[in-house]
Design a protein around this motif. Sequence first.
Motif: not given
Length: 325
Positions: A51-56, A62-65, A215-221, A223-231
């Motif tokens: 998770h941390e690697e993807i967030e970094s 985002r800086v590049e954008l 790249g942001i969309q891919a990284s966010e996706a 992250l989404e796959r690594l996170e378990l969220k309350a629905t």
Amino acid sequence: MVDASTVAEGRIVPKEDVSLSFLASGQVAEVLVEEGDIVQVGDIVARLGNHEEIESNLANIRVELLAAEQALQALKDNVSVQRSSLARDISTTNLRLRDAQYALDNWTVPSNQRDLTPMEAVVLMKEGLDKARDAFDLVESRPKGDSLREDRKDALDSAQSDYNSAVRRLELVTEVSDAQTQLDKLMSDFQALETGPDPDDLASAEARIAAAEAGIQASEAALERLELKATIGGFVLEQDLIVGQSVSAGVPVMRIVDFSEMYVDTEDLTELEVVDIELGQTVIVRADALRDVELTGKVIKISNIFEEKRGDITYTVRILLDKLD
């Protein structure tokens, strides 16, 4: 139910009851809730590794954008700066052309050059000047006042004047031509900027932004796959996760229940009995485990689709309990 002759069995169910599962397989890195905790919709309750690697990486993209967006804006701003600079150059060049053209129009061309082009006049006048100089050189040593020497000196001065006039005329013509060429180029450049930056530069800048956004969309996706969220918001009823545990995508690992409202769903109301039930009817409910407790509720839904249970045609009726013991 309202009519004492209509009695049905049912089961008490919460407003919502969901089982959560990860979208990806992996190793559990964080468990953020325990059984009994209250969660809200969208709360992150657990995470898988990396998770941390993807967030970094996401932060870097985002800086590049931001840099790409700034570069595009600078490209657009530069067009305005260039147009202002070109406008000043056009004004200056136009004045230079006007002055040169005025000088040319008012230049007195000697009679012996009127039928000649400026270049022809320079060539012929130079030939005449050379001949006059050669003739004068032959008699230059004679005393001043000698008639032949004076005649040839006058002829040399006249030839020099004609040559100077031809050269100046050619200079004026050249200056007008150069100013006109420069003005045409400046006008062309100015008009080219009317539609904005250079198309190739613009396409390159926009492609850079698109790549960063992708790249942001891919990284966010990711992250989404690594996170378990309350629905849903509610109570963590079951939680089977342990840090370091391996889990598979789609396998339930946590259960959340919303007890804010409770219902009773009937299970054996037949087609002959359901016709006596209406929406909004008051219902008396007794739980088998709490025979001395009497609950009330109202009919909020009558199923339009039947089910076949134990050989009977049944319809499910949902009752909203007024109060839960």
